[in-house]
Enzyme design. Structure first.
Site, PDB file in Angstrom:
ATOM      1  CE1 TYR A  24      -3.966  -2.145   0.499  1.00 28.96           C
ATOM      2  CE2 TYR A  24      -2.463  -3.421   1.858  1.00 28.96           C
ATOM      3  CZ  TYR A  24      -3.642  -3.311   1.172  1.00 28.96           C
ATOM      4  OH  TYR A  24      -4.503  -4.375   1.151  1.00 28.96           O
ATOM      5  CG  ASN A  46     -11.490  -3.830  -6.327  1.00 32.75           C
ATOM      6  OD1 ASN A  46     -11.968  -4.534  -7.193  1.00 32.75           O
ATOM      7  ND2 ASN A  46     -11.103  -4.307  -5.159  1.00 32.75           N
ATOM      8  CB  CYS A  54      -7.523  -5.585  -5.360  1.00 36.52           C
ATOM      9  SG  CYS A  54      -8.794  -6.811  -5.638  1.00 36.52           S
ATOM     10  CG  HIS A  55      -5.397 -11.033  -6.121  1.00 36.73           C
ATOM     11  ND1 HIS A  55      -6.207 -10.596  -7.146  1.00 36.73           N
ATOM     12  CD2 HIS A  55      -4.402 -11.737  -6.691  1.00 36.73           C
ATOM     13  CE1 HIS A  55      -5.701 -11.051  -8.284  1.00 36.73           C
ATOM     14  NE2 HIS A  55      -4.606 -11.739  -8.048  1.00 36.73           N
ATOM     15  CD  GLU A  83      -2.005 -13.684  -9.675  1.00 39.33           C
ATOM     16  OE1 GLU A  83      -1.158 -13.000  -9.083  1.00 39.33           O
ATOM     17  OE2 GLU A  83      -3.045 -13.209 -10.151  1.00 39.33           O
TER      18      GLU A  83
END
Length: 104
Positions: A24, A46, A54-55, A83
């Site tokens: 952040y 979002n 956003c994850h 991922e």
DNA sequence: AGCGTGACGAACT
DNA sequence: TAGTTCGCCACGC
């Protein structure tokens, strides 16, 4: 309708490559604001969770942080691991190496 | 227009 | 080392 600040945050999120994470604070610095709280608020609002990565945003200490989307933190961790980001005990493994910096 | 809240961060005790 | 407090900016009521 989202504010300009919000859209800027979401656009910054889309910059994060798959398999990487950011913080952040990094987003706040990229946007030129010193308010990580505002960034967190913006990210949490979002509209499209899977569409906008956003994850891939975690806390400065490598912890996963929070997640407002369906499934909560568990879903966030699951997405990251999909991922290739290894999460263990709620924190990113090898966090400095996974950390994505906004290269000017 | 003013107050409280928040997917955080850094400092302090 | 862990838990708590203050500060930051933007947004909703």
């Amino acid at each position: 309708m989202a504010t300009d600040f919000q859209k800027s945050v979401w656009k910054a999120l889309s910059r994060i490559p798959k398999g990487s994470v950011t913080t952040y604070g990094a987003i706040a610095a990229y946007l030129g604001t010193g308010a990580v709280r505002a960034v967190g608020t913006a990210v949490g609002k979002n509209p499209d969770a899977p569409q906008i990565p956003c994850h891939r945003v975690v806390r400065a200490n490598g912890r996963v942080g929070n997640y407002s989307g369906p499934g909560g933190i568990a879903a966030k961790i699951a997405l990251l691991q999909e991922e290739g980001v290894v999460i263990e005990a709620g924190r990113v493994v090898d966090f400095p190496n996974r950390f994505y910096r906004y290269t000017s």
